[in-house]
Motif scaffolding. Structure first.
Motif, PDB file in Angstrom:
ATOM      1  N   ALA A 102       0.994  -0.920  -0.331  1.00 23.59           N
ATOM      2  CA  ALA A 102      -0.085   0.021   0.636  1.00 23.59           C
ATOM      3  C   ALA A 102       1.004   0.787   0.070  1.00 23.59           C
ATOM      4  N   VAL A 103       2.208   0.925   0.715  1.00 24.30           N
ATOM      5  CA  VAL A 103       3.093   2.350   0.463  1.00 24.30           C
ATOM      6  C   VAL A 103       3.114   3.153  -0.722  1.00 24.30           C
ATOM      7  N   PRO A 104       2.851   4.256  -1.210  1.00 24.25           N
ATOM      8  CA  PRO A 104       3.278   4.902  -2.424  1.00 24.25           C
ATOM      9  C   PRO A 104       4.808   4.789  -3.509  1.00 24.25           C
ATOM     10  N   GLU A 105       4.353   4.381  -4.382  1.00 21.38           N
ATOM     11  CA  GLU A 105       6.726   4.434  -4.835  1.00 21.38           C
ATOM     12  C   GLU A 105       7.229   5.679  -4.676  1.00 21.38           C
ATOM     13  N   ALA A 106       8.039   5.607  -4.015  1.00 22.34           N
ATOM     14  CA  ALA A 106       8.957   6.368  -3.999  1.00 22.34           C
ATOM     15  C   ALA A 106       9.144   7.356  -5.018  1.00 22.34           C
ATOM     16  N   ALA A 107       9.491   8.556  -5.290  1.00 19.94           N
ATOM     17  CA  ALA A 107       9.032   9.410  -6.635  1.00 19.94           C
ATOM     18  C   ALA A 107      10.610   9.226  -7.496  1.00 19.94           C
ATOM     19  N   GLY A 108      10.354   8.969  -8.765  1.00 22.89           N
ATOM     20  CA  GLY A 108      11.280   8.883  -9.194  1.00 22.89           C
ATOM     21  C   GLY A 108      12.891   7.342  -9.162  1.00 22.89           C
ATOM     22  N   ILE A 109      12.209   6.837  -8.267  1.00 23.39           N
ATOM     23  CA  ILE A 109      12.679   5.559  -7.797  1.00 23.39           C
ATOM     24  C   ILE A 109      13.002   4.169  -9.262  1.00 23.39           C
ATOM     25  N   LYS A 110      12.020   4.139  -9.634  1.00 19.38           N
ATOM     26  CA  LYS A 110      12.458   3.168 -11.024  1.00 19.38           C
ATOM     27  C   LYS A 110      13.187   3.778 -12.163  1.00 19.38           C
ATOM     28  N   SER A 111      12.782   4.958 -12.831  1.00 14.29           N
ATOM     29  CA  SER A 111      14.389   5.914 -13.275  1.00 14.29           C
ATOM     30  C   SER A 111      15.592   5.573 -13.104  1.00 14.29           C
ATOM     31  N   LEU A 112      15.582   5.508 -11.396  1.00 14.09           N
ATOM     32  CA  LEU A 112      16.559   6.367 -11.148  1.00 14.09           C
ATOM     33  C   LEU A 112      17.236   4.800 -11.263  1.00 14.09           C
ATOM     34  N   LEU A 113      16.896   3.044 -10.792  1.00 10.61           N
ATOM     35  CA  LEU A 113      17.401   2.308 -10.786  1.00 10.61           C
ATOM     36  C   LEU A 113      17.472   1.261 -12.416  1.00 10.61           C
ATOM     37  N   LYS A 114      16.614   2.302 -12.873  1.00  8.45           N
ATOM     38  CA  LYS A 114      17.001   1.771 -14.292  1.00  8.45           C
ATOM     39  C   LYS A 114      18.529   2.629 -15.032  1.00  8.45           C
ATOM     40  N   GLU A 115      18.871   3.225 -14.383  1.00 12.99           N
ATOM     41  CA  GLU A 115      19.779   4.332 -14.826  1.00 12.99           C
ATOM     42  C   GLU A 115      21.219   3.558 -14.111  1.00 12.99           C
ATOM     43  N   CYS A 116      20.626   2.768 -13.196  1.00 21.64           N
ATOM     44  CA  CYS A 116      21.700   2.319 -12.034  1.00 21.64           C
ATOM     45  C   CYS A 116      21.791   0.905 -12.879  1.00 21.64           C
ATOM     46  N   THR A 117      21.563   0.199 -14.404  1.00 28.05           N
ATOM     47  CA  THR A 117      21.251  -0.967 -14.099  1.00 28.05           C
ATOM     48  C   THR A 117      23.026  -1.615 -14.470  1.00 28.05           C
ATOM     49  N   SER A 118      24.308  -0.455 -14.055  1.00 32.77           N
ATOM     50  CA  SER A 118      25.236  -1.317 -14.554  1.00 32.77           C
ATOM     51  C   SER A 118      26.038  -1.610 -13.028  1.00 32.77           C
ATOM     52  N   LYS A 119      25.109  -0.535 -11.950  1.00 31.44           N
ATOM     53  CA  LYS A 119      26.027  -0.966 -10.415  1.00 31.44           C
ATOM     54  C   LYS A 119      25.851  -2.152  -9.875  1.00 31.44           C
TER      55      LYS A 119
END
Length: 122
Positions: free
Chosen positions: A4-21
């Motif tokens: 039920a907790v809302p997704e943190a703003a921008g988290i999925k975009s950031l995670l997608k950008e960090c796939t090399s980490k």
């Protein structure tokens, strides 16, 4: 409750950008429940492993650091235990403030100990 907790703003975009980490989750939440929740919410694919209780957060971070060769590691968290676990493992800490139950305490700690505070992942 986790679903039920809302997704943190921008988290999925950031995670997608960090796939090399190489990224992990170290949490105080019960490990199997946490893994199931993150999978159901579409987050588990971003992490090499998701570690939780009954092992302590500090010990989980130690396990992670022993698992990878790293030049720089950072813990992002919203609680005093997150900060203390990062310090115990000699890694940087970033405070994510919106969902913290101890926001004022953490803001004071950030002033005293000079760690970064963020209110979104954008």
């Amino acid at each position: 409750m986790y679903l039920a907790v809302p997704e943190a703003a921008g988290i999925k975009s950031l995670l997608k950008e960090c796939t090399s980490k190489v990224m992990y989750v170290a949490s105080g939440s019960e490990q199997e429940q946490l893994r199931a929740t993150l999978k159901q919410r579409g987050f588990s694919e971003f992490f090499k492993d998701i570690l939780g209780s009954p092992v302590s957060k500090a010990d989980n971070i130690k396990t992670i650091l022993n698992d990878v060769k790293y030049n720089k590691a950072v813990m992002v968290g919203d609680a005093v235990a997150d900060y203390e676990s990062a310090i115990e493992n000699d890694i940087d800490f970033v405070f994510y403030s919106p969902l913290s139950n101890v926001k004022q305490v953490m803001l004071e700690l950030s002033k005293q100990n000079d760690f970064q505070v963020i209110d979104n992942y954008e």
